[in-house]
Design a protein around this motif. Structure first.
Motif, PDB file in Angstrom:
ATOM      1  N   LYS A 178       0.839  -1.203   0.000  1.00 16.57           N
ATOM      2  CA  LYS A 178       0.000   0.000   0.000  1.00 16.57           C
ATOM      3  C   LYS A 178       0.876   1.255   0.000  1.00 16.57           C
ATOM      4  O   LYS A 178       0.579   2.239  -0.692  1.00 16.57           O
ATOM      5  CB  LYS A 178      -0.930   0.011   1.217  1.00 16.57           C
ATOM      6  CG  LYS A 178      -1.901   1.191   1.209  1.00 16.57           C
ATOM      7  CD  LYS A 178      -2.828   1.187   2.397  1.00 16.57           C
ATOM      8  CE  LYS A 178      -3.874   2.293   2.283  1.00 16.57           C
ATOM      9  NZ  LYS A 178      -3.312   3.629   2.024  1.00 16.57           N
ATOM     10  N   THR A 179       1.964   1.210   0.759  1.00 18.35           N
ATOM     11  CA  THR A 179       2.906   2.336   0.781  1.00 18.35           C
ATOM     12  C   THR A 179       3.484   2.567  -0.611  1.00 18.35           C
ATOM     13  O   THR A 179       3.571   3.708  -1.086  1.00 18.35           O
ATOM     14  CB  THR A 179       4.044   2.050   1.783  1.00 18.35           C
ATOM     15  OG1 THR A 179       3.478   1.767   3.067  1.00 18.35           O
ATOM     16  CG2 THR A 179       4.992   3.232   1.889  1.00 18.35           C
ATOM     17  N   ARG A 180       3.871   1.481  -1.268  1.00 23.73           N
ATOM     18  CA  ARG A 180       4.431   1.590  -2.623  1.00 23.73           C
ATOM     19  C   ARG A 180       3.415   2.197  -3.591  1.00 23.73           C
ATOM     20  O   ARG A 180       3.746   3.077  -4.392  1.00 23.73           O
ATOM     21  CB  ARG A 180       4.873   0.206  -3.115  1.00 23.73           C
ATOM     22  CG  ARG A 180       5.651   0.228  -4.427  1.00 23.73           C
ATOM     23  CD  ARG A 180       5.764  -1.161  -5.031  1.00 23.73           C
ATOM     24  NE  ARG A 180       4.478  -1.642  -5.517  1.00 23.73           N
ATOM     25  CZ  ARG A 180       3.935  -1.286  -6.683  1.00 23.73           C
ATOM     26  NH1 ARG A 180       4.559  -0.439  -7.484  1.00 23.73           N
ATOM     27  NH2 ARG A 180       2.763  -1.770  -7.045  1.00 23.73           N
ATOM     28  N   ARG A 181       2.168   1.743  -3.497  1.00 21.60           N
ATOM     29  CA  ARG A 181       1.134   2.271  -4.397  1.00 21.60           C
ATOM     30  C   ARG A 181       0.882   3.757  -4.145  1.00 21.60           C
ATOM     31  O   ARG A 181       0.645   4.524  -5.081  1.00 21.60           O
ATOM     32  CB  ARG A 181      -0.165   1.473  -4.246  1.00 21.60           C
ATOM     33  CG  ARG A 181      -0.094   0.069  -4.830  1.00 21.60           C
ATOM     34  CD  ARG A 181      -1.487  -0.504  -5.083  1.00 21.60           C
ATOM     35  NE  ARG A 181      -2.302  -0.510  -3.877  1.00 21.60           N
ATOM     36  CZ  ARG A 181      -2.394  -1.544  -3.049  1.00 21.60           C
ATOM     37  NH1 ARG A 181      -1.712  -2.653  -3.297  1.00 21.60           N
ATOM     38  NH2 ARG A 181      -3.155  -1.477  -1.975  1.00 21.60           N
ATOM     39  N   ASP A 182       0.934   4.160  -2.874  1.00 24.47           N
ATOM     40  CA  ASP A 182       0.754   5.580  -2.546  1.00 24.47           C
ATOM     41  C   ASP A 182       1.844   6.429  -3.203  1.00 24.47           C
ATOM     42  O   ASP A 182       1.586   7.546  -3.665  1.00 24.47           O
ATOM     43  CB  ASP A 182       0.785   5.789  -1.029  1.00 24.47           C
ATOM     44  CG  ASP A 182      -0.477   5.275  -0.342  1.00 24.47           C
ATOM     45  OD1 ASP A 182      -1.458   4.982  -1.056  1.00 24.47           O
ATOM     46  OD2 ASP A 182      -0.469   5.149   0.898  1.00 24.47           O
ATOM     47  N   ILE A 183       3.056   5.894  -3.239  1.00 26.10           N
ATOM     48  CA  ILE A 183       4.164   6.614  -3.879  1.00 26.10           C
ATOM     49  C   ILE A 183       3.961   6.657  -5.393  1.00 26.10           C
ATOM     50  O   ILE A 183       4.169   7.696  -6.035  1.00 26.10           O
ATOM     51  CB  ILE A 183       5.509   5.948  -3.509  1.00 26.10           C
ATOM     52  CG1 ILE A 183       5.823   6.217  -2.031  1.00 26.10           C
ATOM     53  CG2 ILE A 183       6.645   6.445  -4.408  1.00 26.10           C
ATOM     54  CD1 ILE A 183       6.952   5.394  -1.470  1.00 26.10           C
ATOM     55  N   CYS A 184       3.522   5.540  -5.964  1.00 23.88           N
ATOM     56  CA  CYS A 184       3.294   5.496  -7.414  1.00 23.88           C
ATOM     57  C   CYS A 184       2.206   6.481  -7.837  1.00 23.88           C
ATOM     58  O   CYS A 184       2.259   7.043  -8.941  1.00 23.88           O
ATOM     59  CB  CYS A 184       2.934   4.080  -7.851  1.00 23.88           C
ATOM     60  SG  CYS A 184       4.324   2.912  -7.761  1.00 23.88           S
ATOM     61  N   ARG A 185       1.225   6.707  -6.960  1.00 25.20           N
ATOM     62  CA  ARG A 185       0.161   7.673  -7.275  1.00 25.20           C
ATOM     63  C   ARG A 185       0.697   9.096  -7.385  1.00 25.20           C
ATOM     64  O   ARG A 185       0.052   9.966  -7.963  1.00 25.20           O
ATOM     65  CB  ARG A 185      -0.940   7.618  -6.206  1.00 25.20           C
ATOM     66  CG  ARG A 185      -1.803   6.378  -6.285  1.00 25.20           C
ATOM     67  CD  ARG A 185      -3.043   6.493  -5.409  1.00 25.20           C
ATOM     68  NE  ARG A 185      -3.726   5.216  -5.303  1.00 25.20           N
ATOM     69  CZ  ARG A 185      -3.615   4.377  -4.275  1.00 25.20           C
ATOM     70  NH1 ARG A 185      -2.851   4.703  -3.243  1.00 25.20           N
ATOM     71  NH2 ARG A 185      -4.264   3.234  -4.255  1.00 25.20           N
ATOM     72  N   LYS A 186       1.870   9.322  -6.823  1.00 25.06           N
ATOM     73  CA  LYS A 186       2.504  10.640  -6.929  1.00 25.06           C
ATOM     74  C   LYS A 186       3.281  10.781  -8.241  1.00 25.06           C
ATOM     75  O   LYS A 186       3.956  11.786  -8.467  1.00 25.06           O
ATOM     76  CB  LYS A 186       3.466  10.861  -5.750  1.00 25.06           C
ATOM     77  CG  LYS A 186       2.815  10.779  -4.377  1.00 25.06           C
ATOM     78  CD  LYS A 186       1.895  11.944  -4.113  1.00 25.06           C
ATOM     79  CE  LYS A 186       1.344  11.903  -2.694  1.00 25.06           C
ATOM     80  NZ  LYS A 186       0.427  13.039  -2.424  1.00 25.06           N
ATOM     81  N   GLY A 187       3.205   9.750  -9.085  1.00 23.77           N
ATOM     82  CA  GLY A 187       3.905   9.800 -10.366  1.00 23.77           C
ATOM     83  C   GLY A 187       5.329   9.287 -10.314  1.00 23.77           C
ATOM     84  O   GLY A 187       6.112   9.500 -11.240  1.00 23.77           O
ATOM     85  N   ILE A 188       5.669   8.591  -9.219  1.00 26.43           N
ATOM     86  CA  ILE A 188       7.024   8.049  -9.047  1.00 26.43           C
ATOM     87  C   ILE A 188       6.950   6.531  -9.177  1.00 26.43           C
ATOM     88  O   ILE A 188       6.221   5.874  -8.431  1.00 26.43           O
ATOM     89  CB  ILE A 188       7.596   8.436  -7.669  1.00 26.43           C
ATOM     90  CG1 ILE A 188       7.629   9.959  -7.528  1.00 26.43           C
ATOM     91  CG2 ILE A 188       8.987   7.844  -7.468  1.00 26.43           C
ATOM     92  CD1 ILE A 188       7.824  10.438  -6.107  1.00 26.43           C
ATOM     93  N   THR A 189       7.687   5.975 -10.124  1.00 23.73           N
ATOM     94  CA  THR A 189       7.637   4.529 -10.349  1.00 23.73           C
ATOM     95  C   THR A 189       8.613   3.828  -9.412  1.00 23.73           C
ATOM     96  O   THR A 189       9.813   3.759  -9.672  1.00 23.73           O
ATOM     97  CB  THR A 189       7.965   4.184 -11.811  1.00 23.73           C
ATOM     98  OG1 THR A 189       7.102   4.938 -12.666  1.00 23.73           O
ATOM     99  CG2 THR A 189       7.764   2.705 -12.073  1.00 23.73           C
ATOM    100  N   MET A 190       8.078   3.342  -8.297  1.00 30.83           N
ATOM    101  CA  MET A 190       8.874   2.593  -7.325  1.00 30.83           C
ATOM    102  C   MET A 190       8.399   1.144  -7.359  1.00 30.83           C
ATOM    103  O   MET A 190       7.221   0.868  -7.146  1.00 30.83           O
ATOM    104  CB  MET A 190       8.730   3.185  -5.922  1.00 30.83           C
ATOM    105  CG  MET A 190       9.726   2.599  -4.930  1.00 30.83           C
ATOM    106  SD  MET A 190       9.808   3.496  -3.354  1.00 30.83           S
ATOM    107  CE  MET A 190       8.558   2.628  -2.418  1.00 30.83           C
TER     108      MET A 190
END
Length: 203
Positions: A178-190
């Motif tokens: 969920k943390t990773r998806r939250d970061i991806c929603r910011k436009g950052i591909t982690m």
């Protein structure tokens, strides 16, 4: 000073194969002042990372070291067919006291560089997750007697999270996802590289 001159702290994962070399390496790290903590862990590699590390093991020794140069010297003496990983930390995003013992380490990579803005955004998102005790940014080196078929292209953009929780490893893994998806929603591909579930603290 550059990382070539300055020793870096970080994490090392060496396959635990229940053979002489594995046991000898465990004993070496048990005695080493360079190793702060050591754990027996089970590793879950992501579908995205498996093509690069087809020889990955299920169980690893996970150790936190003070000096990556000393750790890499250890691994040069104890190389296995299955890949060992050294995650040298270039920058701490944050480190703080959290409830419970560390029971999960999640390793990611950023696919599109590491701009200051992106790293700041990653730090902001992760800092809201109260089970994460440490978040850091670094690079990866690998050791194996068998060279990989494909070169991993993101070894300079590694993100490591230490998670403390008394919940199941599956639950913690979902928390990290969920943390990773939250970061991806910011436009950052982690992207997830590997999740390391602590089975036993050895040191």
């Amino acid at each position: 000073m550059s990382s070539e001159e300055t020793p870096l702290n970080g994490y090392v994962c060496a396959p635990y194969l229940h053979n002489h070399d594995s046991i000898e390496l465990k004993d070496t790290w048990s005695r080493s002042k360079n190793i702060e903590d050591m754990y027996f862990v089970t590793a879950t590699f992501s579908n995205e990372s498996k093509p690069y590390f087809t020889d990955c093991a299920n169980h690893y020794l996970l150790a936190k070291f003070k000096d990556d140069k000393k750790t890499m010297k250890d691994l040069s003496k104890h190389q296995f067919e299955k890949t060992s990983f050294v995650f040298s930390m270039d920058d701490d995003l944050f480190e703080r006291e959290v409830d419970g013992l560390m029971n999960f380490v999640s390793v990611y990579y950023l696919e599109y560089g590491d701009s200051v803005e992106d790293i700041s955004e990653v730090a902001r998102v992760v800092a809201k997750r109260n089970k994460v005790g440490r978040a850091c940014l670094g690079h990866m080196n690998i050791y194996s007697t068998e060279p990989p078929k494909f070169t991993f292209p993101y070894n300079k953009n590694i993100v490591v999270l230490e998670v403390s929780s008394d919940k199941s490893h599956q639950s913690v893994n979902q928390y990290c996802e969920k943390t990773r998806r939250d970061i991806c929603r910011k436009g950052i591909t982690m992207t997830n590289l590997v999740g390391l579930s602590v089975l036993e603290k050895l040191k």
